[in-house]
Design a protein around this motif. Structure first.
Motif, PDB file in Angstrom:
ATOM      1  N   LEU A 220       0.684  -1.623   0.210  1.00 54.33           N
ATOM      2  CA  LEU A 220      -0.196   0.102   0.117  1.00 54.33           C
ATOM      3  C   LEU A 220       1.060   1.192  -0.278  1.00 54.33           C
ATOM      4  CD1 LEU A 220      -3.034  -1.058   2.241  1.00 54.33           C
ATOM      5  CD2 LEU A 220      -2.997  -0.432  -0.361  1.00 54.33           C
ATOM      6  N   ALA A 221       1.793   1.161   1.405  1.00 52.21           N
ATOM      7  CA  ALA A 221       2.950   2.362   0.792  1.00 52.21           C
ATOM      8  C   ALA A 221       3.330   2.173  -0.521  1.00 52.21           C
ATOM      9  CB  ALA A 221       4.104   2.308   1.511  1.00 52.21           C
ATOM     10  N   LEU A 222       4.007   1.307  -0.524  1.00 56.75           N
ATOM     11  CA  LEU A 222       3.989   1.930  -2.649  1.00 56.75           C
ATOM     12  C   LEU A 222       3.532   2.604  -3.475  1.00 56.75           C
ATOM     13  CD1 LEU A 222       7.005  -0.903  -3.057  1.00 56.75           C
ATOM     14  CD2 LEU A 222       7.176   1.044  -2.367  1.00 56.75           C
ATOM     15  N   ARG A 223       2.015   1.969  -3.182  1.00 60.22           N
ATOM     16  CA  ARG A 223       1.373   2.793  -4.243  1.00 60.22           C
ATOM     17  C   ARG A 223       0.957   3.842  -3.590  1.00 60.22           C
ATOM     18  NH1 ARG A 223      -2.337  -3.147  -4.493  1.00 60.22           N
ATOM     19  NH2 ARG A 223      -3.953  -0.957  -6.882  1.00 60.22           N
ATOM     20  N   ALA A 224       0.787   4.128  -2.704  1.00 67.22           N
ATOM     21  CA  ALA A 224       0.202   6.219  -1.725  1.00 67.22           C
ATOM     22  C   ALA A 224       1.812   6.390  -2.406  1.00 67.22           C
ATOM     23  CB  ALA A 224      -0.283   5.256  -0.766  1.00 67.22           C
ATOM     24  N   ARG A 225       3.504   6.430  -2.044  1.00 68.53           N
ATOM     25  CA  ARG A 225       4.252   7.626  -2.285  1.00 68.53           C
ATOM     26  C   ARG A 225       3.603   8.018  -3.648  1.00 68.53           C
ATOM     27  NH1 ARG A 225       9.228   5.045  -5.075  1.00 68.53           N
ATOM     28  NH2 ARG A 225       8.584   3.152  -5.845  1.00 68.53           N
ATOM     29  N   ARG A 226       2.728   7.260  -4.548  1.00 68.87           N
ATOM     30  CA  ARG A 226       3.125   8.321  -6.429  1.00 68.87           C
ATOM     31  C   ARG A 226       2.617   9.631  -6.228  1.00 68.87           C
ATOM     32  NH1 ARG A 226      -0.141   7.145  -9.910  1.00 68.87           N
ATOM     33  NH2 ARG A 226      -1.290   4.900  -8.831  1.00 68.87           N
ATOM     34  N   HIS A 227       1.152   9.761  -5.297  1.00 66.34           N
ATOM     35  CA  HIS A 227       0.447  10.433  -4.855  1.00 66.34           C
ATOM     36  C   HIS A 227       0.488  11.757  -3.835  1.00 66.34           C
ATOM     37  CE1 HIS A 227      -2.533   8.385  -7.392  1.00 66.34           C
ATOM     38  NE2 HIS A 227      -2.931   7.079  -6.411  1.00 66.34           N
ATOM     39  N   THR A 228       1.831  11.178  -3.422  1.00 70.46           N
ATOM     40  CA  THR A 228       2.234  11.698  -2.657  1.00 70.46           C
ATOM     41  C   THR A 228       3.353  12.736  -2.203  1.00 70.46           C
ATOM     42  OG1 THR A 228       3.127  10.080  -0.846  1.00 70.46           O
ATOM     43  CG2 THR A 228       0.786  10.609  -0.096  1.00 70.46           C
TER      44      THR A 228
END
Length: 229
Positions: A220-228
Motif C-alpha cells: 500500500l505504501a509503495l502505491r500511495a507514494r505516487r500521490h504523496t
C-alpha cells in the motif's frame, strides 16, 4: 450493455485547441472496431470519454483491446505523440445500462487520473484499480503521507544517498508475490545478490518481509507514494 471508456492525455500531450482534430482522428480509427460509439472530449481535464455498445458483456475484453488500440492510433494520427512524453492512459469501466452510464464514466475518469504513473499498459480495468483510486482520493490527507513515511521512509532516505537503490528491488519483489527466482530474473541479479538486498531492506525497515501484514502495508505504501510525493 454500455461500456464506459476514458482516455486521459498527459499534460504535455494536450492538443491546445486541436481537440476537434483529435476527436476526428479517434472516430476514424474507432470506425473499424465494429461496435457503436458515442464519443466526447473534455479539454479542461484532458480526457476523451466514450460509451460503447456491446452485444454481450462477454465481449468486453476483446472490444477493450480493439478500442484501446484505436484510441492510441488516433492520438498518433493527430500528431500528439512526443518522445519522452507519458503515453495516454486508457481505462475501461464496468458495463451497464443507460442508468449507470454517467456513474461509470465518472468512475473511469477518476481512475484514469489515479492511474497516472503506473507502468504502461494498453488499457487498465477500472475494477482492478480501486485501491489506487482510494489512495488518490486520500492524496491530500496528512495521514496518508505519514503512513508512507512510517512504512518506507528509511528506504527513501537510503536511496537518496546510497547505491544500489532498494525501492525498485522491493517493488519488484512484492509484484512477484515474494517469488525470489522471478524477482532475481527481472532485476538481472544472481540469487545471492537479491538475498543480500532483501536482508538489507528488512534491516532498514525493521520488518519481516515474510509477514503478510508487513507485505500488505509495504504494498500500500509503495502505491500511495505516487500521490504523496
Amino acid at each position: 450493455p454500455l461500456l464506459p471508456v476514458v482516455m486521459r492525455l498527459a499534460a504535455e500531450l494536450s492538443p491546445a485547441g486541436n481537440w476537434a482534430l483529435l476527436a476526428r482522428a479517434v472516430l476514424e480509427e474507432l470506425a473499424s472496431v465494429g461496435v457503436p460509439v458515442l464519443l466526447g472530449v473534455r479539454p479542461v481535464e484532458g480526457r476523451v470519454p466514450l460509451l460503447l455498445g456491446l452485444r454481450t458483456e462477454s465481449e468486453r475484453t476483446a472490444v477493450a483491446d480493439r478500442v484501446a488500440a484505436a484510441l492510441r492510433a488516433g492520438v498518433e494520427r493527430a500528431g500528439l505523440e512526443r518522445t519522452g512524453a507519458h503515453p495516454p492512459v486508457v481505462v475501461v469501466g464496468v458495463a451497464g445500462g443507460w442508468a449507470a452510464a454517467s456513474a461509470g464514466l465518472r468512475h473511469a475518469a477518476e481512475t484514469a487520473t489515479a492511474a497516472q504513473g503506473l507502468s504502461d499498459r494498453p488499457w487498465y480495468d477500472a475494477r482492478r484499480l480501486d485501491i489506487d483510486l482510494l489512495l488518490w482520493r486520500l492524496r491530500d490527507h496528512p495521514d496518508l503521507a505519514a503512513f508512507v513515511e512510517r512504512a518506507i521512509g528509511p528506504l527513501r532516505d537510503h536511496d537518496r544517498t546510497a547505491r544500489p537503490p532498494l525501492l525498485p528491488t522491493l517493488e519488484t519483489y512484492l509484484a512477484h508475490a515474494g517469488r525470489k527466482a522471478e524477482t532475481a530474473r527481472e532485476l538481472h541479479l544472481n540469487r545471492q545478490t537479491l538475498y543480500n538486498r532483501l536482508a538489507r531492506i528488512s534491516e532498514l525497515l525493521g520488518t519481516d518481509l515474510d509477514d503478510p501484514q508487513t507485505v500488505l502495508a509495504l504494498s500500500l505504501a509503495l502505491r500511495a507514494r505516487r500521490h504523496t510525493t
